[in-house]
Motif scaffolding. Structure first.
Motif, PDB file in Angstrom:
ATOM      1  N   ARG A 163       0.763  -1.193  -0.002  1.00 51.31           N
ATOM      2  CA  ARG A 163      -0.127   0.041   0.252  1.00 51.31           C
ATOM      3  C   ARG A 163       1.017   1.364  -0.054  1.00 51.31           C
ATOM      4  O   ARG A 163      -0.009   2.404   0.026  1.00 51.31           O
ATOM      5  N   ASP A 164       2.042   1.253  -0.130  1.00 50.61           N
ATOM      6  CA  ASP A 164       2.903   2.484   0.020  1.00 50.61           C
ATOM      7  C   ASP A 164       3.285   2.868  -1.591  1.00 50.61           C
ATOM      8  O   ASP A 164       4.288   2.585  -2.119  1.00 50.61           O
ATOM      9  N   ASN A 165       2.066   3.116  -2.075  1.00 55.98           N
ATOM     10  CA  ASN A 165       2.350   3.667  -3.576  1.00 55.98           C
ATOM     11  C   ASN A 165       1.210   4.923  -3.833  1.00 55.98           C
ATOM     12  O   ASN A 165       0.237   4.632  -2.836  1.00 55.98           O
ATOM     13  N   TYR A 166       1.337   5.449  -4.783  1.00 55.91           N
ATOM     14  CA  TYR A 166       0.254   6.576  -5.056  1.00 55.91           C
ATOM     15  C   TYR A 166      -0.488   6.278  -6.437  1.00 55.91           C
ATOM     16  O   TYR A 166      -0.191   5.245  -6.799  1.00 55.91           O
ATOM     17  N   GLU A 167      -1.552   6.989  -6.545  1.00 56.03           N
ATOM     18  CA  GLU A 167      -2.461   6.666  -7.677  1.00 56.03           C
ATOM     19  C   GLU A 167      -1.734   6.546  -8.901  1.00 56.03           C
ATOM     20  O   GLU A 167      -2.153   5.690  -9.532  1.00 56.03           O
ATOM     21  N   VAL A 168      -0.826   7.641  -9.312  1.00 57.15           N
ATOM     22  CA  VAL A 168      -0.011   7.501 -10.554  1.00 57.15           C
ATOM     23  C   VAL A 168       0.535   6.011 -10.617  1.00 57.15           C
ATOM     24  O   VAL A 168       0.953   5.545 -11.745  1.00 57.15           O
ATOM     25  N   ASP A 169       1.144   5.650  -9.486  1.00 49.95           N
ATOM     26  CA  ASP A 169       1.826   4.295  -9.406  1.00 49.95           C
ATOM     27  C   ASP A 169       0.869   3.266  -9.818  1.00 49.95           C
ATOM     28  O   ASP A 169       1.157   2.412 -10.461  1.00 49.95           O
ATOM     29  N   ARG A 170      -0.227   3.177  -9.098  1.00 42.38           N
ATOM     30  CA  ARG A 170      -1.241   2.051  -9.292  1.00 42.38           C
ATOM     31  C   ARG A 170      -1.838   2.029 -10.740  1.00 42.38           C
ATOM     32  O   ARG A 170      -2.048   1.090 -11.382  1.00 42.38           O
ATOM     33  N   THR A 171      -1.942   3.388 -11.415  1.00 48.29           N
ATOM     34  CA  THR A 171      -2.499   3.218 -12.629  1.00 48.29           C
ATOM     35  C   THR A 171      -1.764   2.656 -13.742  1.00 48.29           C
ATOM     36  O   THR A 171      -1.994   1.983 -14.500  1.00 48.29           O
ATOM     37  N   ALA A 172      -0.364   3.218 -13.414  1.00 43.80           N
ATOM     38  CA  ALA A 172       0.462   2.577 -14.329  1.00 43.80           C
ATOM     39  C   ALA A 172       0.592   0.916 -14.175  1.00 43.80           C
ATOM     40  O   ALA A 172       0.948   0.254 -15.215  1.00 43.80           O
ATOM     41  N   ALA A 173       0.494   0.632 -12.870  1.00 43.79           N
ATOM     42  CA  ALA A 173       0.999  -0.879 -12.585  1.00 43.79           C
ATOM     43  C   ALA A 173      -0.248  -1.606 -13.029  1.00 43.79           C
ATOM     44  O   ALA A 173      -0.030  -2.951 -13.725  1.00 43.79           O
ATOM     45  N   GLU A 174      -1.422  -1.169 -13.247  1.00 40.13           N
ATOM     46  CA  GLU A 174      -2.500  -1.802 -13.624  1.00 40.13           C
ATOM     47  C   GLU A 174      -2.432  -2.020 -15.252  1.00 40.13           C
ATOM     48  O   GLU A 174      -2.973  -3.023 -15.772  1.00 40.13           O
ATOM     49  N   TYR A 175      -1.875  -0.892 -15.986  1.00 34.22           N
ATOM     50  CA  TYR A 175      -1.621  -0.969 -17.291  1.00 34.22           C
ATOM     51  C   TYR A 175      -0.482  -2.218 -17.669  1.00 34.22           C
ATOM     52  O   TYR A 175      -0.708  -3.195 -18.484  1.00 34.22           O
ATOM     53  N   VAL A 176       0.324  -2.427 -16.931  1.00 30.94           N
ATOM     54  CA  VAL A 176       1.534  -3.480 -16.973  1.00 30.94           C
ATOM     55  C   VAL A 176       0.738  -4.746 -16.686  1.00 30.94           C
ATOM     56  O   VAL A 176       0.792  -5.757 -17.370  1.00 30.94           O
ATOM     57  N   VAL A 177      -0.024  -4.774 -15.694  1.00 31.41           N
ATOM     58  CA  VAL A 177      -0.935  -6.046 -15.269  1.00 31.41           C
ATOM     59  C   VAL A 177      -1.872  -6.617 -16.601  1.00 31.41           C
ATOM     60  O   VAL A 177      -2.010  -7.600 -16.801  1.00 31.41           O
ATOM     61  N   GLU A 178      -2.471  -5.734 -16.998  1.00 26.32           N
ATOM     62  CA  GLU A 178      -3.288  -5.819 -18.163  1.00 26.32           C
ATOM     63  C   GLU A 178      -2.545  -6.648 -19.288  1.00 26.32           C
ATOM     64  O   GLU A 178      -3.248  -7.317 -20.209  1.00 26.32           O
ATOM     65  N   ALA A 179      -1.477  -5.736 -19.716  1.00 27.45           N
ATOM     66  CA  ALA A 179      -0.674  -6.298 -20.843  1.00 27.45           C
ATOM     67  C   ALA A 179       0.064  -7.440 -20.384  1.00 27.45           C
ATOM     68  O   ALA A 179       0.304  -8.439 -21.225  1.00 27.45           O
ATOM     69  N   HIS A 180       0.505  -7.798 -19.348  1.00 29.43           N
ATOM     70  CA  HIS A 180       1.289  -8.671 -18.938  1.00 29.43           C
ATOM     71  C   HIS A 180       0.955  -9.370 -17.361  1.00 29.43           C
ATOM     72  O   HIS A 180       1.683  -9.127 -16.386  1.00 29.43           O
ATOM     73  N   PRO A 181      -0.072 -10.013 -17.173  1.00 29.78           N
ATOM     74  CA  PRO A 181      -0.836 -10.407 -16.098  1.00 29.78           C
ATOM     75  C   PRO A 181       0.384 -11.312 -15.253  1.00 29.78           C
ATOM     76  O   PRO A 181      -0.044 -11.296 -14.194  1.00 29.78           O
ATOM     77  N   GLU A 182       1.304 -11.841 -15.955  1.00 25.29           N
ATOM     78  CA  GLU A 182       2.492 -12.761 -14.925  1.00 25.29           C
ATOM     79  C   GLU A 182       3.044 -11.817 -14.232  1.00 25.29           C
ATOM     80  O   GLU A 182       4.007 -12.458 -13.443  1.00 25.29           O
ATOM     81  N   VAL A 183       3.090 -10.610 -14.317  1.00 24.97           N
ATOM     82  CA  VAL A 183       3.789  -9.626 -13.451  1.00 24.97           C
ATOM     83  C   VAL A 183       3.640  -9.962 -11.932  1.00 24.97           C
ATOM     84  O   VAL A 183       4.824  -9.774 -11.233  1.00 24.97           O
ATOM     85  N   ARG A 184       2.616 -10.068 -11.536  1.00 29.96           N
ATOM     86  CA  ARG A 184       2.460 -10.392 -10.044  1.00 29.96           C
ATOM     87  C   ARG A 184       2.903 -11.409  -9.613  1.00 29.96           C
ATOM     88  O   ARG A 184       3.889 -11.489  -8.462  1.00 29.96           O
ATOM     89  N   PRO A 185       2.506 -12.643 -10.308  1.00 26.79           N
ATOM     90  CA  PRO A 185       3.194 -13.841  -9.593  1.00 26.79           C
ATOM     91  C   PRO A 185       4.606 -13.860  -9.998  1.00 26.79           C
ATOM     92  O   PRO A 185       5.313 -14.557  -9.185  1.00 26.79           O
ATOM     93  N   SER A 186       5.105 -13.168 -10.816  1.00 23.78           N
ATOM     94  CA  SER A 186       6.616 -13.211 -11.123  1.00 23.78           C
ATOM     95  C   SER A 186       7.421 -12.344 -10.047  1.00 23.78           C
ATOM     96  O   SER A 186       8.503 -12.733  -9.645  1.00 23.78           O
ATOM     97  N   ALA A 187       6.734 -11.165  -9.512  1.00 26.16           N
ATOM     98  CA  ALA A 187       7.300 -10.268  -8.528  1.00 26.16           C
ATOM     99  C   ALA A 187       7.331 -11.130  -7.043  1.00 26.16           C
ATOM    100  O   ALA A 187       8.274 -11.135  -6.368  1.00 26.16           O
ATOM    101  N   ARG A 188       6.303 -12.107  -6.919  1.00 20.80           N
ATOM    102  CA  ARG A 188       6.303 -12.936  -5.840  1.00 20.80           C
ATOM    103  C   ARG A 188       7.528 -13.724  -5.827  1.00 20.80           C
ATOM    104  O   ARG A 188       8.250 -14.075  -4.862  1.00 20.80           O
ATOM    105  N   ALA A 189       7.623 -14.547  -7.104  1.00 22.23           N
ATOM    106  CA  ALA A 189       8.669 -15.549  -7.520  1.00 22.23           C
ATOM    107  C   ALA A 189       9.823 -15.002  -7.282  1.00 22.23           C
ATOM    108  O   ALA A 189      10.860 -15.495  -6.683  1.00 22.23           O
TER     109      ALA A 189
END
Length: 278
Positions: free
Chosen positions: A33-59
């Motif tokens: 939760r240590d992020n801003y709206e601008v970060d969340r918006t950009a991150a969601e674009y990445v997730v939409e284009a590349h859904p594996e980014v979240r499990p990859s970050a955890r891995a």
């Protein structure tokens, strides 16, 4: 050293909330939760284009934990963690001290937001410190007073470059950055490194359109993204002998549980490895 130390050296106006920052985006990928709206918006674009980014970050994070345990088990008692990102427990010193309680850790990051959390989450115990610095200035990191107070460069050091070099452009010479850092470390030191890739795993299909979309998002962030192949990452370990099982997708490096399936590996965007300086 009785207490953790910091070298923050920044003013409030240095915290740029007009552009997404990779460290804060990574925090969002991990569910932080240590992020801003601008970060969340950009991150969601990445997730939409590349859904594996979240499990990859955890891995990637899981790999770093395994690697830290491995180097401390090998005798390392001092660590420089560059590009540490938003603190998320267990942090490097917490993982290391599960193996050896006397490990000293110097954290380094270029994001003032990380610095604001350093006192509460990274340097709230003895033998830890934080430096606000950029990996692009490796000599300054090695010479920093906080680093010098914590790290004895006559003894082997664990150097962590986790998910940071893919934010260094080719023209900024990431290999030279690693080489400069390595020059300051004695033989027996260990390099822990992970790097994002657009290269498909064996049997995978390369989605160039998705990669282009992700790269476009980071071009509008505070640091652009340079995805590299395994062959391009391998030279960063020059002067280091790769420990088994070598440089490979992070879930395959000394896994704690079952081996990942090919489908899971195809969705993992990080290479990782650990090398010992010879």
């Amino acid at each position: 050293m009785e207490h953790g130390v910091t070298d923050q050296g920044f003013s409030a106006d240095q915290i740029d909330t007009s552009k997404p920052h990779p460290a804060r985006m990574y925090d969002y990928f991990l569910g932080g939760r240590d992020n801003y709206e601008v970060d969340r918006t950009a991150a969601e674009y990445v997730v939409e284009a590349h859904p594996e980014v979240r499990p990859s970050a955890r891995a990637n994070r899981d790999f770093l934990h395994r690697a830290v345990r491995a180097v401390v088990s090998a005798g390392i008692r001092q660590i420089i963690d560059i590009g540490t990102g938003i603190p998320t427990s267990p942090n490097t010193h917490e993982v290391a001290r599960e193996v050896a309680p006397d490990v000293r850790v110097a954290y380094v990051d270029n994001d003032p937001i990380v610095a604001t959390h350093a006192g509460a989450r990274l340097t709230n115990t003895a033998n830890t410190g934080f430096v606000l610095a950029d990996v692009r200035e490796p000599k300054a990191i090695l010479d920093d007073p906080v680093v010098r107070e914590l790290i004895d460069f006559d003894q082997p050091v664990g150097l962590i470059l986790g998910a940071v070099l893919h934010f260094i452009k080719d023209e900024e010479n990431p290999a030279a950055i690693v080489a400069t850092l390595a020059e300051g470390l004695p033989a027996g030191s260990h390099l822990v490194l992970t790097h994002a890739t657009g290269e498909p795993h064996t049997g995978g299909v390369h989605d160039r359109a998705a990669q282009t979309d992700v790269e476009r998002v980071y071009k509008n962030a505070t640091a652009s993204l340079s995805l590299r192949s395994r062959a391009e990452v391998q030279p960063f370990f020059a002067g280091f002998e790769l420990l088994e099982p070598g440089l490979l997708r992070v879930p395959l490096w000394r896994p704690d549980g079952r081996l990942p399936s090919d489908d899971e590996l195809n969705k993992t965007i990080f290479y990782g490895g650990v090398g010992r300086k010879v």
